[in-house]
Scaffold this motif. Structure first.
Motif, PDB file in Angstrom:
ATOM      1  N   GLY A 111      33.854  -6.249   3.035  1.00 12.11           N
ATOM      2  CA  GLY A 111      34.509  -7.526   2.087  1.00 12.11           C
ATOM      3  C   GLY A 111      32.090  -7.744   2.125  1.00 12.11           C
ATOM      4  O   GLY A 111      31.963  -9.253   2.208  1.00 12.11           O
ATOM      5  N   ILE A 112      31.861  -7.318   2.009  1.00 13.74           N
ATOM      6  CA  ILE A 112      30.025  -6.667   1.021  1.00 13.74           C
ATOM      7  C   ILE A 112      29.383  -7.121  -0.127  1.00 13.74           C
ATOM      8  O   ILE A 112      30.765  -6.764  -0.756  1.00 13.74           O
ATOM      9  N   GLU A 113      28.773  -8.398  -0.558  1.00  8.35           N
ATOM     10  CA  GLU A 113      28.940  -8.447  -1.736  1.00  8.35           C
ATOM     11  C   GLU A 113      26.883  -7.876  -1.413  1.00  8.35           C
ATOM     12  O   GLU A 113      26.185  -8.776  -1.101  1.00  8.35           O
ATOM     13  N   GLY A 114      26.324  -7.120  -2.228  1.00 15.52           N
ATOM     14  CA  GLY A 114      25.042  -6.442  -2.666  1.00 15.52           C
ATOM     15  C   GLY A 114      24.770  -4.985  -3.001  1.00 15.52           C
ATOM     16  O   GLY A 114      25.198  -5.053  -3.650  1.00 15.52           O
ATOM     17  N   SER A 115      23.718  -4.591  -1.649  1.00 20.96           N
ATOM     18  CA  SER A 115      23.546  -3.627  -1.800  1.00 20.96           C
ATOM     19  C   SER A 115      23.726  -3.196  -0.389  1.00 20.96           C
ATOM     20  O   SER A 115      23.365  -3.742   0.920  1.00 20.96           O
ATOM     21  N   LEU A 116      24.647  -2.202   0.090  1.00 16.23           N
ATOM     22  CA  LEU A 116      24.295  -1.408   1.911  1.00 16.23           C
ATOM     23  C   LEU A 116      23.642  -0.397   1.772  1.00 16.23           C
ATOM     24  O   LEU A 116      24.629   0.854   0.900  1.00 16.23           O
ATOM     25  N   THR A 117      23.990  -0.036   2.479  1.00 13.80           N
ATOM     26  CA  THR A 117      23.020   1.436   3.436  1.00 13.80           C
ATOM     27  C   THR A 117      23.606   1.611   4.742  1.00 13.80           C
ATOM     28  O   THR A 117      23.160   0.823   5.573  1.00 13.80           O
ATOM     29  N   CYS A 118      24.029   2.851   4.929  1.00 16.02           N
ATOM     30  CA  CYS A 118      24.988   2.950   6.494  1.00 16.02           C
ATOM     31  C   CYS A 118      24.355   3.739   6.735  1.00 16.02           C
ATOM     32  O   CYS A 118      24.809   5.412   6.075  1.00 16.02           O
ATOM     33  N   ASP A 119      24.020   4.414   7.635  1.00 14.90           N
ATOM     34  CA  ASP A 119      23.625   5.662   8.527  1.00 14.90           C
ATOM     35  C   ASP A 119      23.693   5.530   9.972  1.00 14.90           C
ATOM     36  O   ASP A 119      23.401   5.305  10.503  1.00 14.90           O
ATOM     37  N   THR A 120      24.545   7.112  10.479  1.00 13.50           N
ATOM     38  CA  THR A 120      24.729   6.963  11.441  1.00 13.50           C
ATOM     39  C   THR A 120      24.514   8.712  11.815  1.00 13.50           C
ATOM     40  O   THR A 120      24.393   9.666  11.018  1.00 13.50           O
ATOM     41  N   GLY A 121      23.625   9.030  13.222  1.00 19.05           N
ATOM     42  CA  GLY A 121      23.736  10.582  13.279  1.00 19.05           C
ATOM     43  C   GLY A 121      25.287  10.602  13.645  1.00 19.05           C
ATOM     44  O   GLY A 121      25.026  12.304  13.765  1.00 19.05           O
ATOM     45  N   SER A 122      25.688  10.131  14.863  1.00 20.11           N
ATOM     46  CA  SER A 122      27.301  10.154  14.778  1.00 20.11           C
ATOM     47  C   SER A 122      28.026  10.087  14.521  1.00 20.11           C
ATOM     48  O   SER A 122      28.303   8.471  15.387  1.00 20.11           O
ATOM     49  N   GLY A 123      28.869   9.372  14.006  1.00 23.74           N
ATOM     50  CA  GLY A 123      30.484   8.555  13.746  1.00 23.74           C
ATOM     51  C   GLY A 123      30.547   8.581  12.624  1.00 23.74           C
ATOM     52  O   GLY A 123      29.622   8.931  11.811  1.00 23.74           O
ATOM     53  N   ASN A 124      31.566   8.362  11.822  1.00 22.52           N
ATOM     54  CA  ASN A 124      32.097   7.952  10.405  1.00 22.52           C
ATOM     55  C   ASN A 124      31.316   6.149  10.004  1.00 22.52           C
ATOM     56  O   ASN A 124      31.007   5.346  10.889  1.00 22.52           O
ATOM     57  N   CYS A 125      30.977   6.420   8.823  1.00 24.88           N
ATOM     58  CA  CYS A 125      30.945   5.191   7.933  1.00 24.88           C
ATOM     59  C   CYS A 125      32.452   4.763   7.406  1.00 24.88           C
ATOM     60  O   CYS A 125      32.835   5.688   6.698  1.00 24.88           O
ATOM     61  N   SER A 126      32.446   3.385   6.968  1.00 24.85           N
ATOM     62  CA  SER A 126      33.627   2.738   7.089  1.00 24.85           C
ATOM     63  C   SER A 126      33.998   1.693   5.854  1.00 24.85           C
ATOM     64  O   SER A 126      32.658   0.760   6.475  1.00 24.85           O
ATOM     65  N   ILE A 127      33.835   1.002   4.487  1.00 28.27           N
ATOM     66  CA  ILE A 127      33.879   0.629   4.018  1.00 28.27           C
ATOM     67  C   ILE A 127      35.047   0.200   3.081  1.00 28.27           C
ATOM     68  O   ILE A 127      35.516   0.994   2.022  1.00 28.27           O
ATOM     69  N   ASP A 128      34.666  -1.487   2.875  1.00 29.09           N
ATOM     70  CA  ASP A 128      36.493  -1.741   1.482  1.00 29.09           C
ATOM     71  C   ASP A 128      35.893  -2.692   1.589  1.00 29.09           C
ATOM     72  O   ASP A 128      35.628  -3.862   2.254  1.00 29.09           O
ATOM     73  N   GLY A 129      36.064  -3.022   0.383  1.00 26.02           N
ATOM     74  CA  GLY A 129      35.486  -4.295  -0.216  1.00 26.02           C
ATOM     75  C   GLY A 129      34.848  -4.297  -0.483  1.00 26.02           C
ATOM     76  O   GLY A 129      34.143  -5.758  -0.408  1.00 26.02           O
ATOM     77  N   PHE A 130      33.525  -3.950  -0.767  1.00 25.49           N
ATOM     78  CA  PHE A 130      32.570  -3.446  -1.659  1.00 25.49           C
ATOM     79  C   PHE A 130      32.983  -4.095  -3.234  1.00 25.49           C
ATOM     80  O   PHE A 130      33.154  -3.589  -3.869  1.00 25.49           O
ATOM     81  N   LYS A 131      31.867  -5.067  -3.119  1.00 25.36           N
ATOM     82  CA  LYS A 131      31.188  -5.753  -4.512  1.00 25.36           C
ATOM     83  C   LYS A 131      29.319  -5.620  -5.033  1.00 25.36           C
ATOM     84  O   LYS A 131      28.685  -6.355  -3.921  1.00 25.36           O
ATOM     85  N   GLY A 132      28.897  -4.912  -5.902  1.00 19.05           N
ATOM     86  CA  GLY A 132      27.856  -5.058  -5.347  1.00 19.05           C
ATOM     87  C   GLY A 132      27.391  -4.116  -6.632  1.00 19.05           C
ATOM     88  O   GLY A 132      27.455  -3.309  -6.838  1.00 19.05           O
ATOM     89  N   GLU A 133      26.182  -3.835  -6.007  1.00 20.84           N
ATOM     90  CA  GLU A 133      25.034  -2.477  -6.745  1.00 20.84           C
ATOM     91  C   GLU A 133      25.201  -0.862  -6.291  1.00 20.84           C
ATOM     92  O   GLU A 133      25.220  -0.091  -7.145  1.00 20.84           O
ATOM     93  N   SER A 134      25.011  -0.832  -4.955  1.00 19.13           N
ATOM     94  CA  SER A 134      24.731  -0.051  -4.841  1.00 19.13           C
ATOM     95  C   SER A 134      25.626   0.492  -3.082  1.00 19.13           C
ATOM     96  O   SER A 134      24.754  -0.633  -2.557  1.00 19.13           O
TER      97      SER A 134
END
Length: 372
Positions: free
Chosen positions: A209-232
């Motif tokens: 449920g994020i609005e705007g822009s999102l950066t996700c950085d993991t050394g080891s691990g998953n990145c999961s995004i659900d319900g995003f609305k925005g630029e990048s």
């Protein structure tokens, strides 16, 4: 002999398990950011869980629940406002690191595992905190002392960095330019707006449920995004998967050292996906898709573009096939070699590079949902 040593080590792990009923002292600390701080600020904690929520007041409030193995150590814990990175006003949980060289934090993101002293060096993590070198372990070695922190931010948009070195980090209902940072632990942010950075050295990161822009950085691990609305959306994962669902974004960029990239049930304008080893899957539900670039060292690329999709897809493959399930798409040949397909006016430009793997072009449907 190796099997015998392994069994002995496992036996030692069981025998050295700490008493679950051991005495533990708790204290509560409360601090507010100094009045007049209107610019960027930060909150720092060494070990524990941190939860960032939207408060009701005009300034930042932090409440820490301290856990320690003695009253003396618990009483030595405190909050201080310090000049953090780049001089930013920062509320920091101060630990008695002049007396404690190894901090034991049994929480983490899962069950505590007791580790005997002669093995604790293999699992403990070293870092610098508050100007001192310290090691944090989840095993039996070290001193039990940590703090669970709730951070209440002002109701308006803020610029802040929340750093929880070891342990989980959560954010909920907040707004602004914010960085959530941990060396070892999961990050979870829900119902937030603004420019957000999720950065974990070891652990999963998720955003809902994020609005705007999102950066996700993991050394080891998953990145999961659900319900995003925005630029990048930008995801950089060392080892792990990227899973994006129900997103509406102008730009999506995903890079994994080893792991899959899945962008499902989403409306994006451009997608850039790069995997060292892993598959790339896109299911597009919108009509604004303009460009796709997918690069895999070893892995397949599957693009589900809708029944009315118009595209030009070109593939450079070390080994692999191009599988086209659009009956009216026209093959593109280079010196009698099939290098892609074109359909309609070619509005969506697709470039695929695989070391070894197939490119599949097909309409979306129930099969796409099964990939989730």
């Amino acid at each position: 002999m190796r099997r015998l040593l392994t069994l002995c080590a496992l036996g030692l792990l069981v025998l050295s398990a700490p008493d679950a009923a051991a005495a533990e002292v708790t204290r509560t600390l409360r601090a507010e950011l100094a009045p007049g701080v209107t610019g960027p600020f930060g909150v720092e904690n060494l070990a524990g869980a941190m939860h960032v929520v939207r408060g009701s007041g005009p300034t930042l409030v932090a409440v820490a629940t301290v856990h320690a193995e003695s009253a003396e150590l618990a009483d030595a814990m405190r909050f201080e406002q310090v000049a953090g990175k780049e001089g930013i006003p920062t509320l920091r949980v101060i630990y008695p690191l002049d007396r404690v060289g190894t901090v034991r934090y049994p929480g983490g993101d899962g069950s505590s595992i007791a580790v005997p002293e002669f093995l604790s060096g293999l699992v403990g993590s070293g870092t610098r905190y508050d100007g001192r070198k310290v090691r944090v372990t989840g095993g039996s070695g070290g001193t039990l002392i940590y703090a669970d922190v709730e951070v209440q931010v002002p109701a308006h948009a803020v610029e802040a960095t929340f750093r929880n070195v070891f342990g989980s980090l959560r954010g909920e209902g907040v707004e602004g330019k914010m960085k959530f940072d941990t060396d070892s632990g999961s990050i979870k942010v829900e119902k937030a707006r603004g420019t957000l950075i999720l950065d974990t050295g070891s652990g999963n990161a998720s955003a809902t449920g994020i609005e705007g822009s999102l950066t996700c950085d993991t050394g080891s691990g998953n990145c999961s995004i659900d319900g995003f609305k925005g630029e990048s959306i930008t995801c950089d994962v060392g080892s792990g998967n990227v899973h994006i669902s129900a997103a509406s974004a102008q730009r999506v960029s995903a890079d994994t050292g080893s792991g899959n990239v899945r962008v499902l049930d989403s409306d994006v304008e451009t997608l850039n996906a790069d995997t060292g080893s892993g598959n790339v899957i896109l299911e597009s539900r919108g009509n604004r898709l303009a460009r796709i670039r997918a690069d895999t060292g070893s892995g397949n690329v599957t693009l589900r573009l809708g029944p009315d999709a118009s595209f030009e897809a070109l593939a450079d493959q070390g080994s692999g096939d191009i599988i086209n399930r659009y009956a009216d798409a026209q093959p593109i040949l280079k010196r009698k070699e099939l290098i892609g397909y074109r359909r309609g006016d070619g509005r969506t430009r697709i470039t695929v590079d695989t070391g070894s793997g197939d490119l599949t072009l097909e309409p979306g449907g129930d099969s796409a949902r099964n990939e989730r």
